[in-house]
Design a protein around this motif. Structure first.
Motif, mmCIF file in Angstrom:
data_model
loop_
_atom_site.group_PDB
_atom_site.id
_atom_site.type_symbol
_atom_site.label_atom_id
_atom_site.label_comp_id
_atom_site.label_asym_id
_atom_site.label_seq_id
_atom_site.Cartn_x
_atom_site.Cartn_y
_atom_site.Cartn_z
ATOM 1 N N LYS A 1 0.864 -1.171 0.000
ATOM 2 C CA LYS A 1 0.000 0.000 0.000
ATOM 3 C C LYS A 1 0.902 1.223 0.000
ATOM 4 C CE LYS A 1 -3.743 -1.980 2.698
ATOM 5 N NZ LYS A 1 -4.437 -1.961 3.998
ATOM 6 N N TYR B 1 0.795 5.259 0.247
ATOM 7 C CA TYR B 1 -0.044 6.406 0.573
ATOM 8 C C TYR B 1 0.441 7.623 -0.190
ATOM 9 C CZ TYR B 1 -2.070 3.409 4.046
ATOM 10 O OH TYR B 1 -2.725 2.373 4.651
ATOM 11 N N ASN C 1 -7.110 4.296 -4.932
ATOM 12 C CA ASN C 1 -8.315 4.559 -4.162
ATOM 13 C C ASN C 1 -8.296 6.002 -3.678
ATOM 14 O OD1 ASN C 1 -10.175 4.779 -1.929
ATOM 15 N ND2 ASN C 1 -10.285 2.550 -1.917
ATOM 16 N N ASP D 1 -10.606 7.696 -1.929
ATOM 17 C CA ASP D 1 -11.085 7.875 -0.555
ATOM 18 C C ASP D 1 -10.025 7.558 0.492
ATOM 19 O OD1 ASP D 1 -13.609 8.620 -1.509
ATOM 20 O OD2 ASP D 1 -14.293 6.538 -1.567
ATOM 21 N N LYS D 2 -9.173 6.593 0.206
ATOM 22 C CA LYS D 2 -8.132 6.209 1.164
ATOM 23 C C LYS D 2 -6.792 6.869 0.874
ATOM 24 C CE LYS D 2 -10.142 1.706 2.204
ATOM 25 N NZ LYS D 2 -9.924 0.255 2.224
ATOM 26 N N SER D 3 -6.717 7.628 -0.218
ATOM 27 C CA SER D 3 -5.464 8.273 -0.642
ATOM 28 C C SER D 3 -4.325 7.253 -0.703
ATOM 29 C CB SER D 3 -5.092 9.429 0.288
ATOM 30 O OG SER D 3 -6.047 10.446 0.217
ATOM 31 N N GLN D 4 -4.608 6.148 -1.371
ATOM 32 C CA GLN D 4 -3.590 5.105 -1.475
ATOM 33 C C GLN D 4 -3.662 4.389 -2.807
ATOM 34 O OE1 GLN D 4 -4.480 2.419 1.768
ATOM 35 N NE2 GLN D 4 -5.728 1.098 0.496
ATOM 36 N N LEU E 1 -2.804 0.519 -4.114
ATOM 37 C CA LEU E 1 -2.484 -0.853 -3.747
ATOM 38 C C LEU E 1 -1.850 -1.506 -4.971
ATOM 39 C CD1 LEU E 1 -2.688 -3.077 -1.593
ATOM 40 C CD2 LEU E 1 -4.913 -3.658 -2.533
#
Length: 68
Positions: free
Chosen positions: A4, A6, A35, A37-40, A42
């Protein structure tokens, strides 16, 4: 290997699509999902010399900053 990452600066789906496409184009990357919303991001990738650096460079090339 899965990681992951960020990021900062990925505020909409258009930017996320650019980041995802840039990372997916890196040699050794088998899957990438950005993503908002998660600022990430994967990422699944084959371990090898310089692959993680290339992934980070691809994210930066899309105008987004890697924070970890």
């Amino acid at each position: 290997m899965q990681k992951k990452i960020y990021v900062v600066g990925m505020f909409d789906d258009d930017t996320a699509s650019k980041v995802q496409a840039a990372v997916a184009a890196v040699a050794g990357v088998t899957n990438a999902v950005a993503n908002v919303d998660k600022s990430q991001v994967l990422v699944d990738f084959d371990e090898g010399a310089g692959v993680e650096d290339a992934i980070n460079a691809a994210i930066s090339s899309a105008g987004v900053d890697v924070i970890g």
